[in-house]
Structure formats: structure tokens, C-alpha cells
Design an enzyme around this catalytic site. Structure first.
Site, mmCIF file in Angstrom:
data_model
loop_
_atom_site.group_PDB
_atom_site.id
_atom_site.type_symbol
_atom_site.label_atom_id
_atom_site.label_comp_id
_atom_site.label_asym_id
_atom_site.label_seq_id
_atom_site.Cartn_x
_atom_site.Cartn_y
_atom_site.Cartn_z
ATOM 1 N N GLU A 128 0.866 -1.186 0.000
ATOM 2 C CA GLU A 128 0.000 0.000 0.000
ATOM 3 C C GLU A 128 0.899 1.231 0.000
ATOM 4 O O GLU A 128 2.094 1.123 0.234
ATOM 5 C CB GLU A 128 -0.872 0.000 1.271
ATOM 6 C CG GLU A 128 -1.825 -1.164 1.323
ATOM 7 C CD GLU A 128 -2.736 -1.113 2.554
ATOM 8 O OE1 GLU A 128 -2.660 -0.115 3.311
ATOM 9 O OE2 GLU A 128 -3.514 -2.062 2.725
ATOM 10 N N GLY A 132 5.048 -0.817 2.615
ATOM 11 C CA GLY A 132 5.879 -1.526 1.646
ATOM 12 C C GLY A 132 6.698 -2.539 2.399
ATOM 13 O O GLY A 132 6.216 -3.616 2.761
ATOM 14 N N SER A 133 7.936 -2.151 2.730
ATOM 15 C CA SER A 133 8.786 -3.031 3.525
ATOM 16 C C SER A 133 8.154 -3.324 4.884
ATOM 17 O O SER A 133 8.291 -4.413 5.420
ATOM 18 C CB SER A 133 10.168 -2.391 3.708
ATOM 19 O OG SER A 133 10.800 -2.241 2.460
ATOM 20 N N GLY A 341 28.705 -1.057 -26.023
ATOM 21 C CA GLY A 341 29.105 0.322 -26.281
ATOM 22 C C GLY A 341 27.907 1.191 -26.644
ATOM 23 O O GLY A 341 26.826 1.034 -26.084
ATOM 24 N N GLU A 365 9.382 -7.697 -3.784
ATOM 25 C CA GLU A 365 9.334 -8.830 -2.840
ATOM 26 C C GLU A 365 10.358 -8.644 -1.716
ATOM 27 O O GLU A 365 11.024 -9.578 -1.293
ATOM 28 C CB GLU A 365 9.511 -10.171 -3.576
ATOM 29 C CG GLU A 365 8.198 -10.522 -4.275
ATOM 30 C CD GLU A 365 8.108 -11.947 -4.765
ATOM 31 O OE1 GLU A 365 8.599 -12.840 -4.055
ATOM 32 O OE2 GLU A 365 7.529 -12.147 -5.836
ATOM 33 N N GLY A 366 10.459 -7.410 -1.270
ATOM 34 C CA GLY A 366 11.406 -7.054 -0.211
ATOM 35 C C GLY A 366 12.670 -6.508 -0.834
ATOM 36 O O GLY A 366 13.323 -7.193 -1.612
#
Lengths: 388, 262
Positions: A128, A132-133, A341, A365-366
Site C-alpha cells: 500500500e 511496503g517493507s 558500447g 518482494e522485499g
């Protein structure tokens, strides 16, 4: 090729996934990336191939054969070699289905896993704007009302959002308990009060749909609760334990493609009258890429097998496989652009896309910082348990 | 409806290289695949069976034991059974002897339809399909691009011709050869691959199909390849470079007149 001693069935999965990547994904990847278009035409290809069932028990129409995570990893690697964005239609579904595999009742598994095995897309919705974490910060709520829960709130950055038919959604059933008050629900696409919001414009994995999910008095049958009220956080953690090697595999596929393209290009590109691969400096870059990739692969496969064996919580090892492989993919793809390059910087060539696609594997996912926390936590715990 | 599909295993390249000393194909390092045109025949057979809703599809191939891999590949995309015709007596066959051998084997089987690819990418003769029809005295429709209607009694199909499409009604059983426009072959499925790996492949010898050994293989081949060579690359040629197009044209006409070509 190093022999990883795959079963006959696993070799077939790898061959088939590689064939799909070659014949169906490579020809369209640049266009879908450019247009930021979900691979609708490829969903039937995945469904008919039977690959959607490789991580689902045979009892529910899948072909896991006792090694679901290893199978999932092998297929994710090959499809991601074709395109990491397109691969999310497969891998994002696995993430969405894992909470059902882990916490579902027999009835829930029969009803939903068989659909995923047949190719229906699933999605996992925890993130949300303010969670998050820190998953404890979830603000979406679920209130019991008679024989159903009423969901309210907004999810953000949901992979396969709006495209999936089946969603595993995390919401608070008891906010006073923080993370221990989170519960997981199965929500079907057409449930009244549930809609998908705006599609995000992303740096990479652009063929994957990332959307908001909006719940406004969305009534979900109580029988769609996964596990007990308050067990959502544990379901999410166990899901990540099993899914993170899949992100590692996605990163591995990206990196492998980058190396193959780099070797091929370095043999063809001539400067100063010789192919650039004749330069030792460039050879050593390629050698370093190859070593890191093979180390990723060995770690991911080992962790996947450990998970399938059921030998203890794999949290730290899952975190290692995801973190190591994604860091390798980032480094290898940056180097691949360097090998190419000026051409590497141009969208006409495929390596800049690999570099853009690789970045997300260090984040979702973390984040890799959260993963390192998990690894360190395990080290501290282990050391502490040895002290008398 | 029972459908037989005749397939050939060929080297995986459209640019087959030839050893100039021995005049034989260089097969080293070249994978073997199902002749691409035959993959459309396989797909069409499976689609017809799915459409009719009954019957079975059998693939049949004449060749050395390694052809088994091509037959297993066919089994992985929906084919029910596979037969390998393998015998030293079959070796060295030209298109006449090959089609006779296949026709002889087909006589021992029950079928309503025979499908072949329009030609093989290695020999490019396009003769074996029609040859089978002749040896079996069955109607043949070549270059089929669409099967409109099909039953055990008759079929209505479209033939792709250079100048248009021909619609043909044909009595069954019949032999069709198909072009690549007829369908898009499916990829194998995991279940199909697993089934194909375990499937038993029936191997038939010359004796099994009661073939007359004088009429098959090298002995039964009225034609033989005396020499294969890569034609030398054309060299020379002259570029006419002038400022303007009319000048180029004028000089070109002059040259052609000089060479008595105009």
C-alpha cells in the site's frame, strides 16, 4: 552446461519453457516493452503448455510431483530469459497462488489452484502507499459482517493487477494488533466493490501490468478467509520464503540473456581490424559475468531444493538467493550495455531493456536491504542460540 | 476418423551443405528435425480429429532408428500413435521406392485420410505424397490450404495455386499434401511431452509389411543420383555507371545490340 541433475520431467519443463521463450516471447518482447502492453496473446500459450501447473500439486490439476519450487524456478528462469516482464504473468501468478498453497483449506485449494494450473492469472496484494517493507502498516481493513467480510482500502503497485482473475489480498481484521492483526482473503475479479485503478508507467518489466486495487465496501464471503483471522502476516512471510528464489530465477534469466548476447556481439563487432572479444580486458569482463551467473544459479537451485525438501525454515537462504541473483543481474546487465558500447545504449539493441528490467529484482518482494536484515537476523539468532 | 500422417526427418537447415568430394550431405553439427511442411500435416490431422471428435491420428515414417525422435516429437503435439518403418532393405530408396514402401505399409492399416507435407526441405521433390496416392490408387489433392468440410465419405478442400484458389470436392479415402498456410502448428504441452516420452513406437520391417524386397530400397529405385554439386557462384557482370538514367539506358541498349541480344 553444468549438470544440475534435473529429473526427466524438469528437463522437459526447461525445454518447453525455452521453446516458448524462443518462438513466442523473443519476437514480441521489444514491442510489448515499448508499448507497455500486457501479453494477452501469450496467456493461451502458457495455459496450453501446462507450465502454469508446475508448482501446483498433482491433486489440484498441476504437475508439481513433489518439487514445486524447483519447477517454478526452472520455468521462471527460462521465460525470463525471453522477457522478464512477460514472465511475470507466470511468476506473479505463482506469488498470488502461494498463500492458497500455504494456508488454503482442501476446498479452497480445489477451487482455486485448479484454475491457476489451467492458466488463470493470479495476483498477490499486500503493498500500500504506506505499507511496503513494513507490512505492519497495512491500512486496508476487513470487517466481519454476518457471513462475509467487508473490505475497504487501496493496494498499490500490484503485479497482474486488473489482469488476474484471482487475488490474495491482505487486510487488517484487528488494527490494534499491528502485523498480527492482518488476514489474507481470496478475492475474485468480479466481486462488487472491487476495481483496478491506474496502470503504472514503469522503467522496466513494462509488459507486466502494475496497478492499484481499490476496495470500496467490497463484500467477500467469509469462507474466502485464508487460515485464521490474524494469520495473514505469517502467510505472507511463508509466501516470501517460497517465492523469493523465483525472483532470483527471474534475475538469473535476465543475466543469462545479457551474457549470451554479450558474447555473441563481442565476437561479431570488429574494431581496429579484429573482433572486440580478442581483447583480454573484455574477455575478463565476460568471465566475471559468467562466474557470478553460475554462482547465482547454484545458490537458487540449492535453496529451491531445500524448500521442496521441507527441511526447516528457509527464510535467510531465500533472502540470499533473491539478493545475490538480483545484484548479479544488475551488475551483469550494466556490463552488457558496456560491451555493446554505443549500440548498447540504443533501444534498437536488446541489452538496455535487460538493464531496465534487472533493477526491479533488487527492489520488489522485499528490497535487498530488507533481505540483508533477514540474513543478519538469522546469523544473530543462530549465534545467540549457541551461547549457554 | 482415422488419419495417417507420413513424415520425414530432415537436417535442420534450409542451406544444406554438400561435401564436394563425396557429393553427399554434410550432416555433422546439424540437428535433425521434422520436415517443417510435415508439421503442418500433423497439426491439421490433430485439428480434424478434434473437429470430428472421434478417431485417431497415426504418424508413420520410413528411416533409420534415429527417426524415433521425430516420431516422439509428433506424439507430444497430440498424435495418438507412431509407426517406424525401419529395415536395411528400405535403404537407398528414391521417391518411387519410398512412396511404394509407405503405400505398402498403409495397406496394412485402417485409415480414412492420408496427410503429407507438400515436400521435404532436403530433397524438395514433392513426389512422395502423390506417389503414395498413385500406389494406393486413391484420389489425391496437393497443396491443400484449407479443409472446409470433411467426413468419412467426402471432403471439400481448398488448393493453393499460383494464380488463385481451387475448391475441390473429393471422395474419401484420399491423400492430401498441405502447404504452410493451412494452420499454425501448436507447441507441445508438458503432458504431451511426458506421454511422448513413455509411448511405445511400433517398428515394422519389410517382412512385417509384406513388401517385395526387389521393389523397394535401392533395388526398387528406377532413378539414382549420379552427381550433386553446388553450382559455382556467378561472377563477372558489368555495372554501367553514368550520370543520368537515359544515359545508362542508351549504353545498355548499345551493349545488348553489340552482343546481338537486342
Amino acid at each position: 552446461m553444468l549438470d544440475y541433475i534435473l529429473t526427466e520431467e524438469q528437463k522437459m519443463m526447461v525445454d518447453l519453457a525455452a521453446q516458448i521463450a524462443e518462438e513466442k516471447i523473443r519476437p514480441v518482447r521489444a514491442e510489448l516493452d515499448e508499448k507497455q502492453e500486457f501479453p494477452h496473446d501469450l496467456l493461451a500459450v502458457f495455459a496450453e503448455s501446462g507450465l502454469c501447473g508446475v508448482y501446483i500439486d498433482d491433486a489440484y490439476g498441476g504437475m508439481a510431483g513433489g518439487t514445486p519450487i524447483m519447477n517454478m524456478v526452472l520455468v521462471a528462469e527460462q521465460i525470463s530469459k525471453g522477457c522478464a516482464g512477460i514472465a511475470l504473468a507466470f511468476a506473479g501468478s505463482a506469488l498470488g497462488a502461494l498463500p492458497i498453497i500455504i494456508s488454503g483449506t482442501e476446498e479452497q485449494k480445489k477451487k482455486y489452484l485448479s484454475r491457476v494450473a489451467e492458466g488463470e492469472i493470479a495476483a498477490f496484494a499486500i503493498t500500500e502507499p504506506n505499507a511496503g517493507s513494513d507490512a505492519g502498516g497495512i491500512q486496508t481493513t476487513a470487517v466481519l459482517d454476518g457471513d462475509s467480510y467487508i473490505l475497504n482500502g487501496t493496494k498499490q503497485w500490484i503485479t497482474n493487477g486488473g489482469e488476474a482473475g484471482i487475488y490474495t489480498v491482505f487486510a487488517m481484521t484487528d488494527r490494534s494488533k499491528g502485523a498480527r492483526g492482518a488476514s489474507c482473503f481470496i478475492v475474485e475479479k468480479d466481486t462488487p466493490g472491487f476495481s483496478a485503478g491506474k496502470k503504472e508507467d514503469k522503467l522496466g518489466i513494462r509488459a507486466s501490468a502494475t496497478r492499484e486495487l481499490i476496495f470500496q465496501d467490497c463484500r467477500v464471503p467469509a469462507e474466502n478467509l485464508l487460515g485464521k483471522p490474524g494469520s495473514g502476516f505469517m502467510t505472507a512471510m511463508k509466501t516470501f520464503d517460497a517465492s523469493r528464489p523465483g525472483i532470483g530465477a527471474q534475475a538469473l534469466g535476465i543475466a543469462t540473456e545479457a551474457l549470451e548476447l554479450s558474447v555473441q556481439y563481442a565476437r561479431e563487432r570488429k574494431q581496429f581490424g579484429k573482433p572486440i572479444i580478442a581483447n583480454q580486458g573484455l574477455q575478463w569482463m565476460l568471465a566475471d559475468m559468467a562466474m557470478q551467473i553460475e554462482a547465482s544459479r547454484a545458490l537458487i537451485y540449492a535453496v529451491a531444493r531445500h524448500i521442496d525438501s521441507g527441511a526447516g525454515r528457509p527464510t535467510a537462504y531465500s533472502a540470499m538467493s533473491k539478493t545475490f541473483a538480483s545484484d548479479v543481474a544488475m551488475k551483469v546487465t550494466v556490463d552488457a550495455v558496456q560491451v555493446f558500447g554505443g549500440y548498447g545504449y540504443m533501444k534498437e539493441y536488446p541489452v538496455e531493456k535487460l538493464m531496465r528490467d534487472a533493477k526491479i529484482t533488487q527492489i520488489y518482494e522485499g528490497t535487498n536491504q530488507i533481505q540483508r536484515d533477514e540474513i543478519a537476523r538469522a546469523l544473530i539468532k543462530e549465534a545467540a542460540s549457541k551461547k549457554k | 476418423m482415422n488419419i495417417l500422417v507420413c513424415i520425414k526427418q530432415v537436417p535442420d537447415t534450409t542451406e544444406v551443405r554438400i561435401n564436394p568430394e563425396t557429393n553427399t550431405l554434410i550432416r555433422d553439427g546439424v540437428d535433425s528435425i521434422i520436415n517443417p511442411f510435415d508439421t503442418y500435416a500433423i497439426e491439421e490431422a490433430v485439428r480434424i480429429r478434434e473437429r470430428v471428435g472421434a478417431g485417431k491420428v497415426t504418424v508413420i515414417s520410413m528411416g533409420p532408428p534415429q527417426v524415433e525422435s521425430a516420431l516422439r516429437e509428433a506424439l507430444s503435439v497430440g498424435v495418438d500413435e507412431a509407426i517406424l518403418l525401419s529395415d536395411r532393405a528400405f535403404a537407398g530408396a528414391d521417391t518411387w521406392a519410398t512412396s511404394l514402401t509407405l503405400a505398402t505399409a498403409l495397406k496394412t492399416l485402417e485409415f480414412d485420410l492420408v496427410l503429407c507435407g507438400k515436400q521435404a526441405i532436403d530433397g524438395d521433390t514433392a513426389q512422395v505424397g502423390p506417389g503414395i496416392a498413385c500406389h494406393l490408387d486413391l484420389p489425391q489433392v496437393c497443396y491443400v490450404s484449407k479443409v472446409r468440410e470433411i467426413s468419412k465419405e467426402k471432403a471439400v478442400v481448398e488448393r493453393m495455386m499460383e494464380d488463385g484458389t481451387e475448391v475441390v470436392e473429393v471422395q474419401m479415402p484420399a491423400v492430401f499434401t498441405v502447404v504452410k498456410d493451412i494452420n499454425e502448428p501448436r507447441l507441445p504441452s508438458l503432458k504431451g511431452k511426458m506421454k511422448a516420452k513413455k509411448a511405445e513406437i511400433k517398428t515394422l520391417s519389410a517382412a512385417d509389411i509384406k513388401a517385395n524386397v526387389e521393389e523397394i530400397g535401392l533395388k526398387g529405385s528406377p532413378t539414382s543420383v549420379n552427381k550433386i554439386f553446388s553450382p559455382p557462384r556467378r561472377s563477372g557482370g558489368e555495372m554501367l555507371e553514368y550520370e543520368t538514367a537515359p544515359e545508362v539506358a542508351k549504353n545498355l541498349v548499345g551493349k545488348l545490340k553489340e552482343m546481338q541480344l537486342f
